[in-house]
Each structure stands twice: as structure tokens, then as C-alpha cells.
Write a protein that holds these residues in place. Structure first.
Motif, PDB file in Angstrom:
ATOM      1  N   GLY A 268     -68.402  18.867  61.608  1.00  0.00           N
ATOM      2  CA  GLY A 268     -68.221  17.679  60.769  1.00  0.00           C
ATOM      3  C   GLY A 268     -66.893  16.985  60.917  1.00  0.00           C
ATOM      4  N   ALA A 269     -65.983  17.512  61.749  1.00  0.00           N
ATOM      5  CA  ALA A 269     -64.717  16.826  62.008  1.00  0.00           C
ATOM      6  C   ALA A 269     -64.724  16.108  63.350  1.00  0.00           C
ATOM      7  CB  ALA A 269     -63.547  17.814  61.952  1.00  0.00           C
ATOM      8  N   GLY A 270     -65.860  16.163  64.050  1.00  0.00           N
ATOM      9  CA  GLY A 270     -65.992  15.453  65.309  1.00  0.00           C
ATOM     10  C   GLY A 270     -66.433  14.018  65.115  1.00  0.00           C
ATOM     11  N   PHE A 271     -66.717  13.349  66.198  1.00  0.00           N
ATOM     12  CA  PHE A 271     -67.044  11.921  66.165  1.00  0.00           C
ATOM     13  C   PHE A 271     -68.271  11.627  65.303  1.00  0.00           C
ATOM     14  CE2 PHE A 271     -69.647   8.757  68.777  1.00  0.00           C
ATOM     15  CZ  PHE A 271     -69.261   7.672  68.013  1.00  0.00           C
TER      16      PHE A 271
ATOM     17  N   SER B 241     -60.848  16.356  64.594  1.00  0.00           N
ATOM     18  CA  SER B 241     -59.579  16.144  63.911  1.00  0.00           C
ATOM     19  C   SER B 241     -59.798  16.095  62.401  1.00  0.00           C
ATOM     20  CB  SER B 241     -58.915  14.845  64.369  1.00  0.00           C
ATOM     21  OG  SER B 241     -57.758  14.561  63.608  1.00  0.00           O
ATOM     22  N   GLU B 242     -58.905  16.726  61.668  1.00  0.00           N
ATOM     23  CA  GLU B 242     -58.950  16.629  60.212  1.00  0.00           C
ATOM     24  C   GLU B 242     -58.754  15.190  59.761  1.00  0.00           C
ATOM     25  OE1 GLU B 242     -56.494  19.396  58.112  1.00  0.00           O
ATOM     26  OE2 GLU B 242     -56.756  20.966  59.619  1.00  0.00           O
ATOM     27  N   GLU B 243     -58.088  14.384  60.586  1.00  0.00           N
ATOM     28  CA  GLU B 243     -57.840  12.988  60.242  1.00  0.00           C
ATOM     29  C   GLU B 243     -59.126  12.172  60.186  1.00  0.00           C
ATOM     30  OE1 GLU B 243     -54.908  11.313  62.806  1.00  0.00           O
ATOM     31  OE2 GLU B 243     -53.425  12.866  62.373  1.00  0.00           O
ATOM     32  N   ASN B 244     -60.209  12.698  60.743  1.00  0.00           N
ATOM     33  CA  ASN B 244     -61.499  12.008  60.694  1.00  0.00           C
ATOM     34  C   ASN B 244     -62.178  12.133  59.333  1.00  0.00           C
ATOM     35  OD1 ASN B 244     -61.064  11.520  63.389  1.00  0.00           O
ATOM     36  ND2 ASN B 244     -62.585  12.973  64.139  1.00  0.00           N
ATOM     37  N   LEU B 245     -61.644  12.996  58.473  1.00  0.00           N
ATOM     38  CA  LEU B 245     -62.309  13.323  57.213  1.00  0.00           C
ATOM     39  C   LEU B 245     -61.502  12.854  56.002  1.00  0.00           C
ATOM     40  CD1 LEU B 245     -63.332  16.978  58.109  1.00  0.00           C
ATOM     41  CD2 LEU B 245     -64.881  15.016  57.927  1.00  0.00           C
ATOM     42  N   PRO B 246     -62.176  12.481  54.917  1.00  0.00           N
ATOM     43  CA  PRO B 246     -61.494  12.121  53.665  1.00  0.00           C
ATOM     44  C   PRO B 246     -61.133  13.383  52.881  1.00  0.00           C
ATOM     45  CG  PRO B 246     -63.854  11.829  53.398  1.00  0.00           C
ATOM     46  CD  PRO B 246     -63.635  12.259  54.827  1.00  0.00           C
ATOM     47  N   LEU B 247     -60.094  14.075  53.332  1.00  0.00           N
ATOM     48  CA  LEU B 247     -59.766  15.388  52.778  1.00  0.00           C
ATOM     49  C   LEU B 247     -59.398  15.336  51.298  1.00  0.00           C
ATOM     50  CD1 LEU B 247     -57.751  16.933  55.745  1.00  0.00           C
ATOM     51  CD2 LEU B 247     -60.134  17.348  55.117  1.00  0.00           C
ATOM     52  N   GLY B 248     -59.036  14.155  50.793  1.00  0.00           N
ATOM     53  CA  GLY B 248     -58.699  14.033  49.383  1.00  0.00           C
ATOM     54  C   GLY B 248     -59.898  13.998  48.461  1.00  0.00           C
ATOM     55  N   ASP B 249     -61.109  13.908  49.027  1.00  0.00           N
ATOM     56  CA  ASP B 249     -62.317  13.867  48.205  1.00  0.00           C
ATOM     57  C   ASP B 249     -62.608  15.266  47.669  1.00  0.00           C
ATOM     58  OD1 ASP B 249     -65.060  13.743  47.293  1.00  0.00           O
ATOM     59  OD2 ASP B 249     -65.221  11.845  48.389  1.00  0.00           O
ATOM     60  N   GLN B 250     -62.702  15.401  46.360  1.00  0.00           N
ATOM     61  CA  GLN B 250     -62.914  16.706  45.733  1.00  0.00           C
ATOM     62  C   GLN B 250     -64.277  17.304  46.050  1.00  0.00           C
ATOM     63  OE1 GLN B 250     -62.112  16.266  41.532  1.00  0.00           O
ATOM     64  NE2 GLN B 250     -59.888  16.135  41.838  1.00  0.00           N
ATOM     65  N   ARG B 251     -65.197  16.475  46.537  1.00  0.00           N
ATOM     66  CA  ARG B 251     -66.529  16.997  46.877  1.00  0.00           C
ATOM     67  C   ARG B 251     -66.598  17.545  48.295  1.00  0.00           C
ATOM     68  NH1 ARG B 251     -70.431  13.002  46.877  1.00  0.00           N
ATOM     69  NH2 ARG B 251     -68.872  11.351  46.943  1.00  0.00           N
ATOM     70  N   LEU B 252     -65.489  17.473  49.026  1.00  0.00           N
ATOM     71  CA  LEU B 252     -65.448  17.937  50.410  1.00  0.00           C
ATOM     72  C   LEU B 252     -64.663  19.239  50.527  1.00  0.00           C
ATOM     73  CD1 LEU B 252     -65.852  17.554  53.492  1.00  0.00           C
ATOM     74  CD2 LEU B 252     -63.738  16.200  53.485  1.00  0.00           C
ATOM     75  N   THR B 253     -65.260  20.217  51.207  1.00  0.00           N
ATOM     76  CA  THR B 253     -64.582  21.471  51.537  1.00  0.00           C
ATOM     77  C   THR B 253     -64.582  21.629  53.049  1.00  0.00           C
ATOM     78  OG1 THR B 253     -65.332  22.526  49.493  1.00  0.00           O
ATOM     79  CG2 THR B 253     -64.591  23.976  51.268  1.00  0.00           C
ATOM     80  N   LEU B 254     -63.419  21.845  53.636  1.00  0.00           N
ATOM     81  CA  LEU B 254     -63.295  22.042  55.081  1.00  0.00           C
ATOM     82  C   LEU B 254     -63.023  23.509  55.361  1.00  0.00           C
ATOM     83  CD1 LEU B 254     -63.016  21.106  58.032  1.00  0.00           C
ATOM     84  CD2 LEU B 254     -60.615  20.558  57.533  1.00  0.00           C
ATOM     85  N   VAL B 255     -63.873  24.105  56.192  1.00  0.00           N
ATOM     86  CA  VAL B 255     -63.710  25.493  56.614  1.00  0.00           C
ATOM     87  C   VAL B 255     -63.468  25.494  58.119  1.00  0.00           C
ATOM     88  CG1 VAL B 255     -64.787  27.765  56.796  1.00  0.00           C
ATOM     89  CG2 VAL B 255     -65.236  26.319  54.792  1.00  0.00           C
ATOM     90  N   LYS B 256     -62.300  25.944  58.532  1.00  0.00           N
ATOM     91  CA  LYS B 256     -62.021  26.039  59.962  1.00  0.00           C
ATOM     92  C   LYS B 256     -62.616  27.326  60.489  1.00  0.00           C
ATOM     93  CE  LYS B 256     -58.408  26.051  63.477  1.00  0.00           C
ATOM     94  NZ  LYS B 256     -56.941  25.984  63.756  1.00  0.00           N
TER      95      LYS B 256
END
Length: 319
Positions: free
Chosen positions: A8-11, A44-59
Motif C-alpha cells: 500500500g505504499a507503492g504507486f 515510500s511512506e510519503e505516498n501515504l496520509p500518515l496523519g490519518d488516524q484510520r491508517l496503520t502502517l506495518v513495515k
């Protein structure tokens, strides 16, 4: 509603995630999204709205069984974008493509089976069909991949079919034509050519430039994926086409013009090994069953994309 998006961090995956969180898909406006991404060079993490509380990123790696068994519970669906996807890289070293696209997909399917995930969408490509001189592939066309990349994606599709037939795992497969749009990594032809032409550099055109591709805007692709998630029949495959066929030479001519360059910037270079001559999808099944239809015209989309890369001048240095 909780959706797990691999890659989900890809194009393409990040466009799908941003669309989900922006409320673009009816019935999913309030869903929570978990992204599992290895964060390789193409993400890239920059592709994602990391400030959205409904989003969880797992590397992490989809091939990590322990991780996937821990992450999957509680999710209502998995949308599986994660893949190594660059043909030229697969010609240089096929091993990462087998690791992620084949073994990673098998592990994801097995973990989803063990965790009783209600639905999985496997994202694939028209390249699994090989090359077609005339007409267009249907979902019943034989799989005849010609590169390690396309062979790995065909293997993943067959694994998804096998898990459905053997275990009744609720999998749907989508196969799309060539994607383009903002945030695409510069190794792919459109951003590669655009970023170089905008910087006054030369661009390489394979062979005689007559290889034909069908183009699909990433936004149309992601809407098709969502339709497959919500309406697709388990065990079925759906082609998602863009409806615009162009030779690579015709594409280059348009990019040269849009970037304010000239044909002197184009170098013909030796052809890629095993270069498929033509791709074309028949997406009538997706139109009939899912109500799918591409909305972006290629002229509109390409102009928009060139403008995006012009405004994001540092993108060519990413990755």
C-alpha cells in the motif's frame, strides 16, 4: 470495516489507500486501513496520509508468516498489491520476483485461509497473457508469460485459483493494462521519459518503437479493484482495460510534445529481451458484471501526469 492493503505504499496501492481514506468508494467512507509494505525502493511512506488516524502502517514482508498471522485477524478483506513489478529488473535477477510474487502470495493466501479472511483481491497484470497480434484477451485466454516478472504474476494467479478451488478461499483476481498516474516510480516508462525530458535529458526508445500497449489511469484501475472487492464473484478473474492503444513511438511523440522537447531527444536503443509486441484486454466481463468503465481519457490523464511531475521536480531523484 477494516481493509488490509499489501504493497500500500507503492504507486497503485497508495492511490487505492488514499482513495479509500478520502471517501471515494461508497460504503467504505469510514473504513480503517492497514498497510503492510516492505518499503523497498519502489515504495515510500510519503505516498501515504500518515496523519490519518484510520491508517496503520506495518513495515514488513508478506512472506513473513508470523507477521501475517498476527496482522490479518479482524480484517474484512485483503487487497493484494504487493509485488516486484519491473520487467527489466526481472531480466537481470528473477529471484526477488519469485520471493515476493510467488512465495509471498502463497504465504499470504495460506495465512488468510488460516485466519478465515472473508475476501481477497489478487491484483495482476495483462502481461500474464503474453503477446497478442490482433484482437484482445478474455479472462479465458491461456497464460503465456514471456518475462520472469510476468511468469511470477501468472504463478501467483494460479496459486490464487488453486486456493479457491482446493480450500474455497474467497479470492477474486483482477488483471489490468499498463497503469500511469502521479506518484509512479521513475523506472517506469512514462515517469522516466517525463522526468528526463523536463530536465533536458535524452530518452531511450526500445527497438523500432512499434510495440503496442494499452493504457489505464491508476484512478480507473483502483475503482475497478474496488468493484471487484464489493461485487466480484469468488474464484473469478476480471480484466480491467483502459481502452487506449498506442505504440511506444506514439506515446513518446506525445510525451515529447507535452514536455516541450523535440524528437532529437529520443535515442533508439537495442530492444528488450523477449519484448512482447502487443497487449490488449477485453474487459466486457468487468463491464457487464461489475459496472466497470474507465473514466479518464488518455489525453486528459497524460496532460495531468506531465503537470504533476513538472510540479514535483524532485521526484526524479526518489528511489
Amino acid at each position: 470495516m477494516r481493509i488490509l492493503v499489501t504493497g500500500g505504499a507503492g504507486f497503485v496501492g497508495s492511490h487505492y489507500v488514499r482513495s479509500l481514506l478520502a471517501g471515494a468508494y461508497p460504503g467504505y467512507q469510514d473504513c480503517d486501513v492497514t498497510v503492510v509494505d516492505k518499503l523497498t525502493y519502489a515504495a515510500s511512506e510519503e505516498n501515504l496520509p500518515l496523519g490519518d488516524q484510520r491508517l496503520t502502517l506495518v513495515k514488513g514482508d508478506i512472506g513473513d508468516a508470523g507477521l501475517m498471522m498476527d496482522v490479518l485477524p479482524g480484517h474484512d478483506a485483503v487487497v493484494h498489491f504487493a509485488a516486484e513489478s519491473h520487467v527489466d529488473r526481472s531480466l537481470e535477477d528473477a529471484a526477488p520476483f519469485i520471493h515476493t510474487n510467488v512465495l509471498g502470495t502463497q504465504n499470504l493466501l495460506e495465512c488468510a485461509l488460516q485466519r478465515s479472511v472473508p475476501k481477497i483481491v489478487q491484483i495482476s497484470t495483462d502481461e500474464v497473457y503474453g503477446s497478442i497480434a490482433e484482437g484482445a484477451w478474455t479472462e479465458n485466454s491461456p497464460l503465456e508469460p514471456n518475462s520472469p516478472y510476468s511468469a511470477s504474476k501468472a504463478s501467483a494467479d494460479l496459486m490464487a485459483r488453486a486456493y479457491h478451488r482446493s480450500h474455497r478461499l474467497p479470492v477474486v483476481v483482477t488483471r489490468c493494462s499498463n497503469n500511469y498516474g502521479p506518484y509512479q516510480h521513475v523506472e517506469k516508462v512514462i515517469p522516466h521519459f517525463v522526468t528526463r525530458l523536463l530536465n533536458g535529458q535524452r530518452v531511450p526508445l526500445y527497438g523500432d518503437g512499434r510495440n503496442v500497449r494499452e493504457w489505464l489511469h491508476v484512478d480507473d484501475h483502483c475503482r475497478g479493484v474496488q468493484l471487484a472487492l464489493t461485487q466480484g464473484r469468488e474464484g473469478e478473474v476480471y480484466n480491467l482495460g483502459g481502452g487506449c492503444e498506442l505504440s511506444n513511438r506514439e506515446l513518446t511523440e506525445r510525451l515529447v510534445q507535452l514536455c516541450g522537447a523535440d524528437w532529437a531527444s529520443v535515442d533508439f536503443v537495442p530492444d528488450r529481451k523477449g519484448h512482447d509486441r502487443r497487449y490488449a484486454l477485453d474487459d466486457s466481463k468487468a463491464r457487464a458484471e461489475l459496472g466497470y468503465q474507465a473514466r479518464w481519457t488518455f489525453d486528459q490523464g497524460l496532460t495531468d501526469v506531465v503537470g504533476w511531475y513538472r510540479e514535483h521536480g524532485s521526484w526524479g531523484s526518489i528511489g
